[in-house]
Design a protein around this motif. Structure first.
Motif, PDB file in Angstrom:
ATOM      1  N   LEU A  72       0.827  -1.204   0.000  1.00  0.00           N
ATOM      2  CA  LEU A  72       0.000   0.000   0.000  1.00  0.00           C
ATOM      3  C   LEU A  72       0.860   1.252   0.000  1.00  0.00           C
ATOM      4  N   ASN A  73       0.344   2.327  -0.631  1.00  0.00           N
ATOM      5  CA  ASN A  73       1.037   3.618  -0.543  1.00  0.00           C
ATOM      6  C   ASN A  73       0.611   4.313   0.755  1.00  0.00           C
ATOM      7  N   PRO A  74       1.262   5.417   1.134  1.00  0.00           N
ATOM      8  CA  PRO A  74       0.964   6.059   2.427  1.00  0.00           C
ATOM      9  C   PRO A  74      -0.513   6.417   2.626  1.00  0.00           C
ATOM     10  N   ALA A  75      -1.178   6.949   1.578  1.00  0.00           N
ATOM     11  CA  ALA A  75      -2.594   7.335   1.717  1.00  0.00           C
ATOM     12  C   ALA A  75      -3.469   6.107   1.952  1.00  0.00           C
ATOM     13  N   GLN A  76      -3.159   5.013   1.252  1.00  0.00           N
ATOM     14  CA  GLN A  76      -3.928   3.769   1.447  1.00  0.00           C
ATOM     15  C   GLN A  76      -3.716   3.223   2.858  1.00  0.00           C
ATOM     16  N   ARG A  77      -2.473   3.239   3.326  1.00  0.00           N
ATOM     17  CA  ARG A  77      -2.171   2.741   4.680  1.00  0.00           C
ATOM     18  C   ARG A  77      -2.900   3.557   5.742  1.00  0.00           C
ATOM     19  N   LYS A  78      -2.941   4.871   5.529  1.00  0.00           N
ATOM     20  CA  LYS A  78      -3.622   5.763   6.479  1.00  0.00           C
ATOM     21  C   LYS A  78      -5.117   5.448   6.530  1.00  0.00           C
ATOM     22  N   ARG A  91     -18.599   3.707  12.956  1.00  0.00           N
ATOM     23  CA  ARG A  91     -18.270   5.001  12.378  1.00  0.00           C
ATOM     24  C   ARG A  91     -18.424   4.885  10.868  1.00  0.00           C
ATOM     25  N   ALA A  92     -18.905   5.957  10.242  1.00  0.00           N
ATOM     26  CA  ALA A  92     -19.057   5.968   8.785  1.00  0.00           C
ATOM     27  C   ALA A  92     -17.884   6.705   8.165  1.00  0.00           C
ATOM     28  N   PHE A  93     -17.335   6.135   7.104  1.00  0.00           N
ATOM     29  CA  PHE A  93     -16.202   6.725   6.398  1.00  0.00           C
ATOM     30  C   PHE A  93     -16.551   6.916   4.921  1.00  0.00           C
ATOM     31  N   LEU A  94     -16.047   8.002   4.350  1.00  0.00           N
ATOM     32  CA  LEU A  94     -16.086   8.193   2.905  1.00  0.00           C
ATOM     33  C   LEU A  94     -14.667   7.984   2.384  1.00  0.00           C
ATOM     34  N   LEU A  95     -14.475   6.970   1.549  1.00  0.00           N
ATOM     35  CA  LEU A  95     -13.181   6.742   0.903  1.00  0.00           C
ATOM     36  C   LEU A  95     -13.242   7.440  -0.452  1.00  0.00           C
ATOM     37  N   ASP A  96     -12.748   8.655  -0.473  1.00  0.00           N
ATOM     38  CA  ASP A  96     -12.833   9.534  -1.642  1.00  0.00           C
ATOM     39  C   ASP A  96     -11.500   9.449  -2.390  1.00  0.00           C
ATOM     40  N   SER A 101      -6.938   5.086  -7.957  1.00  0.00           N
ATOM     41  CA  SER A 101      -6.161   5.342  -6.740  1.00  0.00           C
ATOM     42  C   SER A 101      -6.002   4.105  -5.864  1.00  0.00           C
ATOM     43  N   GLY A 102      -6.676   3.012  -6.216  1.00  0.00           N
ATOM     44  CA  GLY A 102      -6.506   1.778  -5.444  1.00  0.00           C
ATOM     45  C   GLY A 102      -7.486   1.598  -4.310  1.00  0.00           C
ATOM     46  N   LYS A 103      -8.752   2.007  -4.522  1.00  0.00           N
ATOM     47  CA  LYS A 103      -9.772   1.831  -3.477  1.00  0.00           C
ATOM     48  C   LYS A 103     -10.015   0.347  -3.192  1.00  0.00           C
ATOM     49  N   ASP A 193     -19.267   0.096  -2.476  1.00  0.00           N
ATOM     50  CA  ASP A 193     -18.404   0.569  -3.561  1.00  0.00           C
ATOM     51  C   ASP A 193     -19.221   1.386  -4.559  1.00  0.00           C
ATOM     52  N   GLU A 194     -18.601   2.424  -5.138  1.00  0.00           N
ATOM     53  CA  GLU A 194     -19.290   3.330  -6.073  1.00  0.00           C
ATOM     54  C   GLU A 194     -20.597   3.823  -5.448  1.00  0.00           C
ATOM     55  N   GLU A 195     -20.471   4.403  -4.238  1.00  0.00           N
ATOM     56  CA  GLU A 195     -21.657   4.716  -3.440  1.00  0.00           C
ATOM     57  C   GLU A 195     -22.608   5.690  -4.132  1.00  0.00           C
TER      58      GLU A 195
END
Length: 604
Positions: A72-78, A91-96, A101-103, A193-195
Motif C-alpha cells: 500500500l502507498n501512504p494514503a492507502q495505509r492511512k 463510524r461511517a467513512f467516505l473513501l474519496d 487510486s486503489g480503493k 463501492d461506487e456509493e
C-alpha cells in the motif's frame, strides 16, 4: 419445456419477448440475460407455469487459489489504519479516491484485517454483471470465503449464499443492492463501492436506497461502514462537511499511473461521421500506432436513435410510449428502450410506402461499424446491454480486452464503472452534452460523475493517457469548471446552487407518482392529493405540482407527478404518514397506480 407457437403469446408481449430471447440463444440462458426486458421475472414465472420453460440451478464456480496482497502507498495505509482502529464500533467513512487510486486494494486490506477476528464483511457493488473484476479480485485473495448474491443467480444459489451468511460460513458476501438485507451472524464491516451509483436505489415495488440502509444497518450493528467513490454524491459530501462521516482521501493514482491529459473538441461546424471527428480519428490512429488501446464512450445502444422516411418525414415511434424507436441493425429490428416493445425493421414507410428510409442519430452499433471500416486490423469490441447478455459475456469481453485481442473498445456507461484496463491510453467521449440541459435536478451531477469515471479509464498502467471530449457547448460553465478544477470544482459550484434553490442535500424530497390509462385521471388524483395535504395542517412542507412527467405516456399509461419538499425530514414524515392513509380513500385511488418515493433519485 414443451414446444410453443409464438403466435399463442401474441397477447402477452413480455412472455413473447422472453420466449423469443430463449429461442435466439438456442440453449440455456442465465436470468441476467433478460434484464433489459421490463417485467421479465413475472413473464418467466408464467412461461414456467405453462411448461414452456424449465429452470435449473447453475453449477458452482471452481475455487480460486488465493493471491498475495499488493503493498500500500501512504494514503492507502492511512485509510486502512483509520477504519481498523474502529473495528468493534460504529463510524461511517467516505473513501474519496480519484479513479485508479486503489480503493479496491484498501477494501481487500480491511477485510484481511477483519477475518482473523472471526467477523464477516458485506461488500455492496452497484451491478455484479458490470463489475466482475471486484468479485474476481476478492476470490483471488480469499478463495472460497467469498459468496456472491445477485439477481443473475438461480434461486438455489441465492438460498445457499443466504444460509452461508446466516450460519457464518460466508466470511465475505459481495452483492448488489438487495444483499443489504442478508443476515450476518457476526457482522464486522460494511463496504459500499461506487456509493454514488443510481443502481443502489430500488425504483419500483418496495422502494429503498441500499446505501442509506447500509448506513443504518452499520449503526445498529455497531460496525464501521466505508462508502467508496471517485465521484461521491452531493449528499454524501455534505455529510462529510457536517462531520457526520469521516473523509479519507486517496489523491493520487496507485503505482506509476498519472492523471490523463484532457482535450476538448468543439463539434460545431466539424465534419462528423457516426460521431467521429477528424481530430478524434487522428488521435485513435496515433495511439494505435504507439501500441495503446482505445476506449470510445457513447451512451446510446443500438445502431441509430431514429428511423426516418425521406419521402414524407415519418418517424418510427413506439405505440405505447412518447418515444421514438431505436434501430438495431444486427437484429434487424426496431426497439423501444422504455417499454421493451420490439418489431421487425420495415423496408418501406408505413405512412406513404416510400422505400427511402434513413437512419439518423448514432449508437454503439453504428460507431462499431464505422471503426471497423476505418481501422480494419485493430479489432473492435462492443460493450452494451445487447452484446453482454449471457452470464459470462461481460467477463469474456473484459478478458478479451485485457489480453489485447481487441485494440478498440466501444461502450455505454457499463464500461465506465470500475474496470481496470491498464493498456488503455486514449478515451474518447463521443458526446459530452447529455445532462447539461436535463430537466432532472441531478442531471448535471450524473453527467459530471460519468465524465470523470469514463476519463478515469485512461492511463491506468505505465503509459500516459489522453482524453478527448467532444461537445457542442465548449463554453458551458459546468464543463469549463469540470475540466479546470475537476470533480471537486463542480461539487463546490453545485452545492452552492443547490443551497440557493433549496434542493437536496439542503432539503428533503418525496415524489408522489400517479399513472393511469386515461390522460386526465393522474392530474385529478394528484389535485385531490394537494387538497388533502393542505387540509392536514402540517407546516414546513412545500407542494410543487401536479406536473406532467418528462415522458407523459409510457407503456400505455399517462403519468403525472407531485413533489413534496421540506427542510425538515421530521415535518415531511409527519405529513406523509396521514397522507398515505387518506390517499387510499381518495375517490380516484382505484383508477390510478400511485406510489410515494422518499428521497427520489430521479424527479422526472
Amino acid at each position: 419445456g414443451k414446444s410453443v407457437d409464438l403466435n399463442d403469446l401474441s397477447r402477452a408481449p413480455r412472455q413473447y419477448q422472453v420466449m423469443q430471447r430463449l429461442r435466439d440463444a438456442n440453449g440455456p440462458l442465465p436470468p441476467d440475460a433478460l434484464n433489459d426486458i421490463t417485467g421479465w421475472r413475472a413473464a418467466l414465472r408464467a412461461l414456467t407455469h405453462k411448461g414452456y420453460v424449465v429452470q435449473r440451478a447453475l453449477k458452482p464456480e471452481h475455487p480460486v487459489a488465493p493471491s498475495k496482497p499488493h503493498s500500500l502507498n501512504p494514503a492507502q495505509r492511512k485509510a486502512v489504519a483509520a477504519v481498523c482502529g474502529i473495528f468493534g464500533g460504529y463510524r461511517a467513512f467516505l473513501l474519496d479516491g480519484v479513479t485508479g487510486s486503489g480503493k479496491t486494494e484498501v477494501y481487500l486490506s480491511l477485510v484481511e484485517h477483519l477475518i482473523p477476528k472471526g467477523l464477516q464483511a458485506l461488500v455492496l457493488t452497484p451491478e455484479i454483471g458490470l463489475t466482475p473484476q471486484l468479485v474476481r479480485r476478492f476470490k483471488a485473495r480469499f478463495g472460497d470465503a467469498v459468496y456472491v448474491l445477485h439477481s443473475g443467480l438461480s434461486d438455489g444459489e441465492r438460498v445457499a449464499a443466504w444460509l452461508a451468511a446466516r450460519d457464518g460460513r460466508a466470511q465475505i458476501v459481495i452483492g448488489t443492492r438487495s444483499a443489504v438485507f442478508v443476515p450476518l451472524i457476526r457482522p464486522g464491516l460494511i463496504i459500499v463501492d461506487e456509493e454514488h451509483d443510481l443502481s443502489y436505489k430500488q425504483q419500483d415495488g418496495f422502494r429503498y436506497a441500499a446505501r442509506d440502509m447500509a448506513l443504518m444497518r452499520a449503526k445498529r450493528a455497531g460496525v464501521p461502514i466505508v462508502l467508496g467513490s471517485a465521484t461521491p454524491s452531493l449528499e454524501t459530501l455534505q455529510l462529510a462537511r457536517q462531520k457526520r462521516l469521516s473523509r479519507l482521501q486517496l489523491p493520487d493514482r496507485a503505482g506509476p499511473a498519472v492523471a490523463p491529459c484532457v482535450h476538448m473538441i468543439d463539434l460545431r461546424g466539424q465534419p462528423v461521421n457516426a460521431g467521429l471527428t477528424p481530430a478524434l480519428n487522428s488521435a485513435i490512429k496515433r495511439h494505435l500506432l504507439a501500441g495503446g488501446q482505445v476506449l470510445l464512450f457513447i451512451n446510446r445502444r443500438g445502431y441509430a436513435t431514429r428511423l426516418v422516411c425521406h419521402g414524407c418525414g415519418w418517424i418510427a415511434e413506439c405505440s405505447r410510449c412518447d418515444a421514438r424507436l431505436t434501430v438495431h441493425r444486427k437484429d434487424e429490428r426496431l426497439s423501444c428502450h422504455h417499454c421493451g416493445q420490439a418489431q421487425p425493421l420495415p423496408d418501406r414507410c408505413t405512412d406513404c410506402g416510400h422505400a427511402d428510409l434513413r437512419f439518423l442519430g448514432k449508437g454503439t452499433e453504428r460507431l462499431e461499424e464505422r471503426l471497423n471500416k476505418l481501422f480494419p486490423d485493430a479489432g473492435v469490441l462492443r460493450f452494451d446491454r445487447d452484446s453482454t447478455r449471457g452470464k459470462h459475456a461481460m467477463d469474456n469481453h473484459l478478458k478479451a480486452a485485457r489480453e489485447g485481442r481487441y485494440r478498440i473498445l466501444v461502450g455505454t456507461q457499463m464500461l465506465a464503472k470500475g474496470h481496470d484496463l491498464p493498456d488503455i491510453t486514449l478515451v474518447g467521449i463521443i458526446n459530452a452534452d447529455q445532462g447539461l440541459y436535463g430537466v432532472d435536478i441531478r442531471s448535471a451531477e450524473r453527467m459530471s460523475q460519468l465524465i470523470i469515471q469514463v476519463a478515469g479509464r485512461a492511463g491506468r498502467g505505465h503509459k500516459p493517457g489522453e482524453v478527448y471530449l467532444q461537445t457542442y457547448h465548449p463554453d458551458h460553465p459546468l464543463l469549463a469548471r469540470l475540466l479546470k478544477d475537476g470533480y471537486a470544482g463542480f461539487v463546490q459550484a453545485a452545492l452552492k446552487e443547490r443551497r440557493i434553490e433549496s434542493l437536496p442535500p439542503f432539503s428533503h424530497l418525496a415524489l408522489l407518482r400517479a399513472e393511469a390509462t386515461k390522460a386526465t385521471v393522474p392530474d385529478q388524483f394528484l389535485g385531490d392529493a394537494c387538497k388533502i395535504a393542505r387540509g392536514l395542517g402540517v407546516s414546513g412542507v412545500d407542494l410543487i405540482g401536479p406536473f406532467p412527467a418528462a415522458m407523459v405516456r409510457r407503456a400505455g399509461r399517462y403519468r403525472a407527478l407531485l413533489l413534496l419538499r421540506s427542510k425538515s425530514r421530521r415535518c415531511l414524515q409527519a405529513l406523509l404518514s396521514p397522507l398515505v392513509e387518506a390517499l387510499q380513500a381518495s375517490k380516484y385511488a382505484r383508477r390510478v397506480r400511485w406510489s410515494i418515493d422518499v428521497d427520489p433519485q430521479e424527479t422526472v
